[in-house]
Every structure is written in C-alpha cells, then in structure tokens.
Write a protein that holds these residues in place. Structure first.
Motif, PDB file in Angstrom:
ATOM      1  N   ARG A 236       0.839  -1.203   0.000  1.00  0.00           N
ATOM      2  CA  ARG A 236       0.000   0.000   0.000  1.00  0.00           C
ATOM      3  C   ARG A 236       0.875   1.254   0.000  1.00  0.00           C
ATOM      4  N   HIS A 237       1.982   1.245   0.754  1.00  0.00           N
ATOM      5  CA  HIS A 237       2.896   2.393   0.793  1.00  0.00           C
ATOM      6  C   HIS A 237       3.444   2.672  -0.604  1.00  0.00           C
ATOM      7  N   VAL A 238       3.877   1.618  -1.318  1.00  0.00           N
ATOM      8  CA  VAL A 238       4.463   1.808  -2.647  1.00  0.00           C
ATOM      9  C   VAL A 238       3.439   2.390  -3.605  1.00  0.00           C
ATOM     10  N   LEU A 239       2.217   1.819  -3.629  1.00  0.00           N
ATOM     11  CA  LEU A 239       1.198   2.283  -4.569  1.00  0.00           C
ATOM     12  C   LEU A 239       0.759   3.709  -4.243  1.00  0.00           C
ATOM     13  N   LEU A 240       0.635   4.043  -2.948  1.00  0.00           N
ATOM     14  CA  LEU A 240       0.281   5.421  -2.573  1.00  0.00           C
ATOM     15  C   LEU A 240       1.369   6.392  -2.999  1.00  0.00           C
ATOM     16  N   ASN A 241       2.636   6.004  -2.804  1.00  0.00           N
ATOM     17  CA  ASN A 241       3.735   6.889  -3.167  1.00  0.00           C
ATOM     18  C   ASN A 241       3.767   7.126  -4.674  1.00  0.00           C
ATOM     19  N   LEU A 242       3.622   6.047  -5.456  1.00  0.00           N
ATOM     20  CA  LEU A 242       3.675   6.196  -6.915  1.00  0.00           C
ATOM     21  C   LEU A 242       2.493   7.023  -7.424  1.00  0.00           C
ATOM     22  N   THR A 243       1.290   6.747  -6.868  1.00  0.00           N
ATOM     23  CA  THR A 243       0.109   7.495  -7.325  1.00  0.00           C
ATOM     24  C   THR A 243       0.191   8.964  -6.928  1.00  0.00           C
ATOM     25  N   ALA A 244       0.626   9.233  -5.685  1.00  0.00           N
ATOM     26  CA  ALA A 244       0.771  10.627  -5.246  1.00  0.00           C
ATOM     27  C   ALA A 244       1.828  11.349  -6.071  1.00  0.00           C
ATOM     28  N   ASN A 245       2.922  10.678  -6.393  1.00  0.00           N
ATOM     29  CA  ASN A 245       3.970  11.273  -7.227  1.00  0.00           C
ATOM     30  C   ASN A 245       3.420  11.630  -8.608  1.00  0.00           C
ATOM     31  N   ALA A 246       2.560  10.741  -9.147  1.00  0.00           N
ATOM     32  CA  ALA A 246       1.970  11.027 -10.459  1.00  0.00           C
ATOM     33  C   ALA A 246       1.026  12.228 -10.398  1.00  0.00           C
ATOM     34  N   LEU A 247       0.271  12.347  -9.303  1.00  0.00           N
ATOM     35  CA  LEU A 247      -0.679  13.461  -9.186  1.00  0.00           C
ATOM     36  C   LEU A 247       0.027  14.798  -9.020  1.00  0.00           C
ATOM     37  N   LYS A 248       1.297  14.780  -8.559  1.00  0.00           N
ATOM     38  CA  LYS A 248       2.018  16.039  -8.394  1.00  0.00           C
ATOM     39  C   LYS A 248       2.291  16.717  -9.733  1.00  0.00           C
ATOM     40  N   VAL A 249       2.523  15.909 -10.793  1.00  0.00           N
ATOM     41  CA  VAL A 249       2.904  16.488 -12.081  1.00  0.00           C
ATOM     42  C   VAL A 249       1.744  16.513 -13.073  1.00  0.00           C
ATOM     43  N   GLU A 250       0.738  15.646 -12.864  1.00  0.00           N
ATOM     44  CA  GLU A 250      -0.414  15.620 -13.772  1.00  0.00           C
ATOM     45  C   GLU A 250      -1.333  16.793 -13.435  1.00  0.00           C
ATOM     46  N   ARG A 251      -1.813  17.469 -14.433  1.00  0.00           N
ATOM     47  CA  ARG A 251      -2.628  18.658 -14.193  1.00  0.00           C
ATOM     48  C   ARG A 251      -4.074  18.511 -14.685  1.00  0.00           C
ATOM     49  N   ALA A 252      -4.275  18.093 -15.891  1.00  0.00           N
ATOM     50  CA  ALA A 252      -5.646  18.019 -16.400  1.00  0.00           C
ATOM     51  C   ALA A 252      -5.909  16.719 -17.142  1.00  0.00           C
ATOM     52  N   GLY A 253      -4.992  15.797 -17.098  1.00  0.00           N
ATOM     53  CA  GLY A 253      -5.175  14.550 -17.825  1.00  0.00           C
ATOM     54  C   GLY A 253      -5.707  13.444 -16.926  1.00  0.00           C
ATOM     55  N   SER A 254      -5.036  12.298 -16.961  1.00  0.00           N
ATOM     56  CA  SER A 254      -5.504  11.151 -16.177  1.00  0.00           C
ATOM     57  C   SER A 254      -4.311  10.388 -15.618  1.00  0.00           C
ATOM     58  N   VAL A 255      -4.570   9.700 -14.527  1.00  0.00           N
ATOM     59  CA  VAL A 255      -3.602   8.786 -13.911  1.00  0.00           C
ATOM     60  C   VAL A 255      -4.297   7.442 -13.748  1.00  0.00           C
ATOM     61  N   THR A 256      -3.640   6.387 -14.207  1.00  0.00           N
ATOM     62  CA  THR A 256      -4.239   5.044 -14.173  1.00  0.00           C
ATOM     63  C   THR A 256      -3.460   4.156 -13.217  1.00  0.00           C
ATOM     64  N   LEU A 257      -4.171   3.579 -12.257  1.00  0.00           N
ATOM     65  CA  LEU A 257      -3.610   2.578 -11.343  1.00  0.00           C
ATOM     66  C   LEU A 257      -4.113   1.217 -11.812  1.00  0.00           C
ATOM     67  N   ALA A 258      -3.184   0.321 -12.223  1.00  0.00           N
ATOM     68  CA  ALA A 258      -3.590  -0.926 -12.878  1.00  0.00           C
ATOM     69  C   ALA A 258      -2.953  -2.127 -12.191  1.00  0.00           C
ATOM     70  N   LEU A 259      -3.664  -3.245 -12.270  1.00  0.00           N
ATOM     71  CA  LEU A 259      -3.164  -4.533 -11.756  1.00  0.00           C
ATOM     72  C   LEU A 259      -3.600  -5.638 -12.717  1.00  0.00           C
ATOM     73  N   ARG A 260      -2.643  -6.485 -13.057  1.00  0.00           N
ATOM     74  CA  ARG A 260      -2.945  -7.675 -13.854  1.00  0.00           C
ATOM     75  C   ARG A 260      -2.354  -8.883 -13.138  1.00  0.00           C
ATOM     76  N   SER A 261      -3.130  -9.966 -13.102  1.00  0.00           N
ATOM     77  CA  SER A 261      -2.690 -11.197 -12.412  1.00  0.00           C
ATOM     78  C   SER A 261      -2.432 -12.285 -13.433  1.00  0.00           C
ATOM     79  N   THR A 262      -1.335 -13.023 -13.227  1.00  0.00           N
ATOM     80  CA  THR A 262      -0.986 -14.149 -14.100  1.00  0.00           C
ATOM     81  C   THR A 262      -0.802 -15.391 -13.245  1.00  0.00           C
ATOM     82  N   ALA A 263      -1.550 -16.460 -13.591  1.00  0.00           N
ATOM     83  CA  ALA A 263      -1.417 -17.728 -12.853  1.00  0.00           C
ATOM     84  C   ALA A 263      -0.102 -18.393 -13.209  1.00  0.00           C
ATOM     85  N   LEU A 264       0.624 -18.857 -12.186  1.00  0.00           N
ATOM     86  CA  LEU A 264       1.918 -19.518 -12.361  1.00  0.00           C
ATOM     87  C   LEU A 264       1.826 -20.941 -11.830  1.00  0.00           C
ATOM     88  N   PRO A 265       2.764 -21.818 -12.226  1.00  0.00           N
ATOM     89  CA  PRO A 265       2.743 -23.197 -11.711  1.00  0.00           C
ATOM     90  C   PRO A 265       2.885 -23.229 -10.191  1.00  0.00           C
TER      91      PRO A 265
END
Length: 738
Positions: free
Chosen positions: A503-532
């Motif tokens: 949670r700390h990492v994702l909050l830091n990355l998202t907050a860092n993105a919001l500091k420079v983004e002004r009128a566009g969009s920020v996407t937080l994404a997760l994809r899961s892949t099944a492994l053996p």
C-alpha cells in the motif's frame, strides 16, 4: 533328442516362472481379499452404529410427543440403506414395539413380528430426552449383500489369476524359444559344421555368435601378437624415453637398456653394474632416502617408487623418477626387481618455477586482503557513525519540528490573527510537515539499507487494497482536476503478502503522479498471471498521460524501490517524450488457503468459544478473509452480502456483534446501522463499521448513526482482535495479539 530336451527346459522355465508369479498373485489376492473383507465388515459396523445413533436422536422428540406416525416415518426413511434389515423401537413402560423390517421381495413391513437370523449385526441405543430415557431403539443389519459381493470378488480374482497364468506360460515359452533357444540351436549347428537354421540374434546372443565366428582369427593371431609384443614395447619405450632396468637381487647384477645409459650420460654399464654403482651416482643429499626406499621394497612393505637427483659426468644435474615391481621366491624373499626410469627434469624445474610464482602471488593476495580488511573496517565504522548521526539528528529534529507543527496548527485557529497571518502560518505548518516527511523518509531508507526492515506476510484482498488506495488519493485527484482510473484484474482469492508495504508503494507512486499531472488522467492498474505451483504473478503499474513526464527520483521513490525489492520484484520507470511515464513492478505470491492466519493470532478462552459474529460485506473475498481470521480463533462467524440480508440475519441469528462494511449496494452501512438502532423489536447487537480512511469524518458519522466503533479498512489483524476484546469483553488464552 537334443531339441526335445531344450524344448522341455524352456517349458519347465516357463511353468516355474508362471507358478512363482501365480503364487505371488494368489498371496496378494488373498491379502487384498482379507483387507477388503475386514474393511467391508468395519464399514457395515460403522453404518449400523451411525444409523443407530441417528435414529436415537431422530425419534427422540416424536417419541416424547407420542407422535407414532412421525416415528414410523423416520424409521421408514432410515431404511434406505440396503444392508439395514429391521428397526425396532421400544417405549419405556410399554410392552408395545414399533417394528419396520424388510420382508419378501425386499418390501418394507410395518408392525409384523420381528424376523432375524443369528448372523445379523445389531446395535441398541437408548432414546434420551432432557436426560430422561424414554425408550430403546434397535437396528439390525444383514451381511447377505456383503458376503455376496465378497464371493463375486473372490471368483473374479481367481479367474483373472488363472487367465494371467495361462497367458504368461504361453508368452514366456514363446519368448524363450524365439529369442534364446532357437538362436542357441543355430550357434550349435554352426560350431559342429552343420548348416545353421535361420534365427534372430539379439544382444548377448549376437555377441556370442560374432565371438565364435572370430575365435579362429584370434587364435591364429595370438602367436604373432606375442612375437611382436617385445618389438612394440621397445619402440614405445624409446619414443617415450622410458628406460627399463632389471636388478637381480641375489647376485647383485643390475642391467639397463640404452635409454638408461642416455639418462645417466654413460656409454657403458653403471660402474660395476650393481646396486652400489647406481647409488654412487645419486647426489649425496638424496642417497639416504634412496637407501630407505630400497630397504622398504626388499622387506615387502611397499613397491619401490622414488624421485631423486643424479650428477652426470659432464656435471649436469638431472631429476629422475624410478618405479619398480618386486618378485619373490617361495619363501617370500625378494629375488628380483624390474622397473622403469623417466627423466622428469623439465617438469620438475617448471613446477619449482610455478611454486615460486604462487608464493609471490600469495604474498600479493595477503597484502591486498589486509588492505581490503582495513577498508571494510573503515566502511563499517563510517556506517556506524552514519547510524549514530541519523539517530541523534532524528531526536534533535523531531522535537522542534513537533513544536513547530503543533503550535502553527494552534495559532492558525487563533481569533486574533489576520487572514494574511493565517496564510503565513499555514505555509509554516505545511513546510514543517514536508520537512518531517523528508526526515522520516531518510530514516526509513537508512533502516532499509541496514537490513532492519523485513516483510510481514498476511492474507490480503488485493482488489480491496487497490480500491483503498484509489479512495485515499481520490479527493486529491478531484481537487487537481485529474481523472483517476482503476484497472483491476486481481485474482479471485486473497494473497499472502505484506499489505502495508504494498500500500505504501502504490500510494507513493500514485501521489507522485498526481504532483505532475494537471488536467489529464492517472491510471492505477493490476494484472494477475497464474503460475505453476498455485502461485500468481501480480503486475502493478501507475501510468500518466502520454504528454506528461513524471519525476523519477527522490527519497519516496527510493524507498518504494527498496520495498519492491524486499517483496521480490524490481521497480522500473519507463519515461519518454510523447509516451508519458509508467511506473511498474511484478511480484510473485501464493494464495491464502482457507483458515490461513499467522501462528501468533489468539484463540478464545473456553468460556468465550462460539461467540456469534455477523460479517456484512459485498465482497466475497473480504468476507472470506474475515472468516479465515475469526473462525480459527473460536468465533461462530456468519455472513451477509447486503443490507436486506443483514437485517434478516440479525433477526434470526441474534449475533452479539456485527462487522459492517460502510460501502454496500443499495442500503449502505451507515443507513443500515440507523435502521438497526431504530427497530426496537430486534435484539440490539454491537455494531462495528468498517470504513476506508478516505471517508472524511468517518468515525464521527458512524458513532452518530449508532455504531459502537469504526474500524479502518483494510482491516489490520491486531486492531481487529483488540477491538473485539474491548467490545465483547473477551479473554484470549492462546497466541499473542499482533
């Protein structure tokens, strides 16, 4: 006649092998039959006991109420097992018995006289209501079907063994004849000079055939090979520069070949051609060792082997290697020694040169190692000094910063301050907070580099964690006019990972993105892949609009990199003009199995076991996670997925406490709490609302609606167990509260 004997041997081997295999199969079949019979009898006894126990419980209430129809109905329903023959119930104080049994054609008969056989198994149980025995129930089972099944199995096993034995006799005999006996017969015909019959040769038989075919060639060439052996040996020794010597010990005569003469630099035999003459050519420093080796060989302690130095007549020093084998007479005394001599001067000198170089290299390595040790000691000293400095600075800076932040907040609410002064005070307060965050980041990075930070794995609902992160930064994104998007393809089950650091990492990355983004969009994404092996690869990313370039440095990002590295991944930043910036990393983890909770979690005292809880949450994974935490501790956990279902469960189950999610479809948690408190016909449970930290004034709103407490989501295990202890007056006897 010979072929008949061979054929009879093949048949004998086939029958013997088949008999052995059949005997083994019979023993195995008997053992298997015995085990199966014992298991079937045990299963029949278990069915009898279970049926008797269930009937004693099932008819207790109807028998107490004198409901004969219900009693007979239960007894008829229990006769669905084909092995059950009869059920008889006797009421206490009455001679009348209720009888249900199988009659002709396997039809159920009620009220007829009981008909049983001695081989039937019977179980008797008392019928007890509120500690009073009101009757007795007997259950009879017949072993007829079991015995019939066992007979059929025994017949099938014997038939299979007989068929297998017949097939084995024919197969083994045929294989022996075509693969061994027929080829052997052809070989015999070839040896006797007869025309051999056609046969297939495989493996060793083919080798035997070829060996016999070539035998005469080997016999014919043996004499020539022996005659040429001495000549080849002579050529080989001359080419390899190996000298051969022969010492007649009894007569002390030493013979040498031409190579020996060349090695010693002589044109004639060694002096008098004896042991003493050879010993005089050995340098004085090596003579005593030479005498010792010769004496040991003559005593039979070991074969002669010696490396020594000689001095040639021209003064050259040579290194020779000599080895010999001893020959003894009937009494065991050495009478002859035959050996070889090799000139190893060049190899010995090269080895000595290499030894000198190795010694020099070892000295250099020792010097470099000592210098490196000094450098390591200095580095450790510097690291300790850095830690001491950071610790001291942390204490020295936190105290005044707390005062600056605290008093600036107090002064900002002063009624005597002007608007300009409040703005200035807000700047002071904000700057103090930023400075405090910076100091905390420096200290955390220092702890990570010192190896003092580890992982705390627990069952985490990854999808809920991403929603919580989105809620936490949602207001900031809305105030900045940025569209915050969530793309979540999470696994269906909870994962074992360190939720706080993720949670700390994702909050830091998202907050860092919001500091420079002004009128566009920020996407937080997760994809899961099944492994053996039941594992999953979780790929997280934070993407900015293509035209925006985010900062790729700073303490926050450095800490995030270290946290991701601890979790087994690498934080990567892809930034290019026109393409925007993307922060992404992948970690591997495993699913949290049902009931999987850390070993240190507590368990309820016996008096508190079975305390009833109701978990209300729209997310199945969230409910599963809470059940996995609470059920092993001894709670009686029930679930509901929406408000209507929760109201119905409270009315029916009367739980002591309700864990209620704030966000529910339709009727949310706040409104549901109000309705619970307004309905006085319901037994009022304690209500704990679960709310995201992003909900402003969540605790005040929850308490105002009638909740007893508000718990932050995602739920921390320690806080959850401590809150339940406070709200319900619980006592834990095992484990430690996290």
């Amino acid at each position: 006649m010979r072929s008949n004997k061979v054929a009879s041997i093949a048949l004998l081997v086939s029958v013997a092998l088949t008999a052995i295999v059949s005997a083994v199969l019979l023993v195995f079949a008997a053992y298997s039959y015995s085990n199966e019979s014992e298991k079937r009898w045990q299963e029949l006894q278990r069915v009898l006991n279970v049926s008797a126990d269930q009937l004693a419980l099932g008819v207790a209430l109807p028998a107490w109420n004198l409901d004969e129809n219900q009693v007979l109905s239960i007894m008829r329903a229990s006769m669905n097992q084909r092995d059950l023959h009869a059920i008889v119930m006797y009421a206490s104080g009455s001679k009348r018995a209720f009888v249900v049994q199988r009659g002709a054609g396997d039809q159920l008969e009620i009220g007829q006289p009981l008909q049983t056989t001695p081989e039937m198994l019977v179980a008797q149980r008392p019928i007890v209501v509120d500690g009073t025995t009101i009757g007795t129930i007997k259950v009879f089972v017949t072993p007829t079907y079991l015995q019939q099944d066992l007979r059929e199995q025994r017949h099938d096993d014997m038939l299979a063994i007989l068929l297998l034995a017949a097939v084995l006799v024919i197969s083994v005999y045929g294989l022996l004849w075509f693969l061994i006996l027929r080829p052997l017969k052809a070989v015999g015909q070839y040896v006797t000079g007869d025309t051999p019959q056609k046969a297939w040769f495989f493996g060793e038989l083919r080798t035997l055939k070829e060996s016999i075919h070539k035998m005469w060639e080997l016999l014919d060439s043996r004499y020539r090979a022996m005659r040429e052996s001495e000549e080849r040996l002579s050529v080989a020794t001359r080419a390899a520069r190996i000298g051969i010597w022969d010492w007649d010990v009894q007569h002390d005569e030493l013979a040498q070949d031409d190579e020996i003469m060349r090695q010693y630099g002589l044109k004639t035999r060694l002096g008098g051609g004896n042991y003493k003459a050879w010993l005089e050519l050995v340098v004085p420093e090596d003579r005593e060792r030479a005498r010792t080796e010769v004496a040991a060989a003559l005593k039979g302690e070991r074969d002669f082997s010696l490396q020594f130095r000689i001095r040639r007549p021209d003064g050259a020093l040579r290194y020779l290697r000599s080895m010999a084998r001893s020959f003894r007479d009937e009494s065991g005394k050495v009478v002859r020694m035959v050996g070889v001599s090799i000139d190893v001067t060049e190899a010995t000198e090269s080895e000595q040169e290499l030894r000198r170089h190795r010694s020099h290299l070892e000295e250099l390595v020792a010097e470099r190692t000592e210098a490196l040790s000094v450098a390591v000691a200095e580095a450790k000293s510097a690291s300790r000094a850095k830690s001491v400095f950071l610790s001291a600075m942390s204490h020295e800076l936190h105290a005044p910063l707390n005062s600056v932040i605290g008093f600036s907040r107090l002064m900002a609410h002063s009624a005597t301050m002007s608007a300009e002064e409040r703005r200035n005070m807000a700047i002071i307060h904000s700057s103090g907070q930023q400075l405090l965050t910076l100091i905390n980041d420096i200290l955390e990075l220092s702890r990570i580099e010192a190896g003092e930070v580890g992982l705390h794995r627990e069952a985490v609902d990854v999808a809920q964690l991403l929603r919580d992160v989105s809620d936490m930064v949602g207001e900031r994104a809305a105030s900045a006019g940025v569209a915050l998007k969530l793309e979540c393809l999470a696994p269906a089950r909870a994962m074992m990972l360190d939720g706080a650091k993720l949670r700390h990492v994702l909050l830091n990355l998202t907050a860092n993105a919001l500091k420079v983004e002004r009128a566009g969009s920020v996407t937080l994404a997760l994809r899961s892949t099944a492994l053996p092996g039941g594992r999953h690869g979780l790929s997280f990313s934070v993407r900015l609009a293509p035209e925006v370039m985010a900062e790729t440095g700073g303490l926050g990002l450095a800490i995030s990199r270290q946290y991701v590295h601890l979790m087994g991944g690498e934080l990567e930043v892809n930034a290019s003009p026109g393409q925007g910036t993307q922060f992404h990393f992948t970690i591997e983890t495993s699913e949290a199995v049902a009931g999987e909770v850390p070993a240190h979690l507590p368990r309820l005292a016996p008096r508190d076991q079975g305390r009833r809880l109701l978990v209300v949450d729209a997310g199945a994974d969230s409910r599963h996670l809470l059940r996995s935490l609470l059920a092993p501790a001894g709670f009686d956990v029930h679930e509901a997925s929406d408000g209507a279902e929760a109201l119905d469960a409270v009315a029916k189950l009367q739980p002591e406490l309700v864990l209620l999610d704030w966000r529910l479809s339709g009727l949310d948690g706040l409104e549901l709490t109000r309705r619970l408190r307004a309905d006085q016909s319901l037994a009022q449970p304690r209500v704990v609302l679960m709310a995201s930290p992003a909900v402003s004034d969540g605790r005040q709103q929850g308490l105002a609606a009638g909740a007893d407490e508000v718990l932050a989501k995602p739920v921390e295990q320690g806080k959850l167990f401590r809150l339940l202890q406070q709200q319900m007056g619980l006592q834990y006897v095992e484990g430690v509260l996290p």
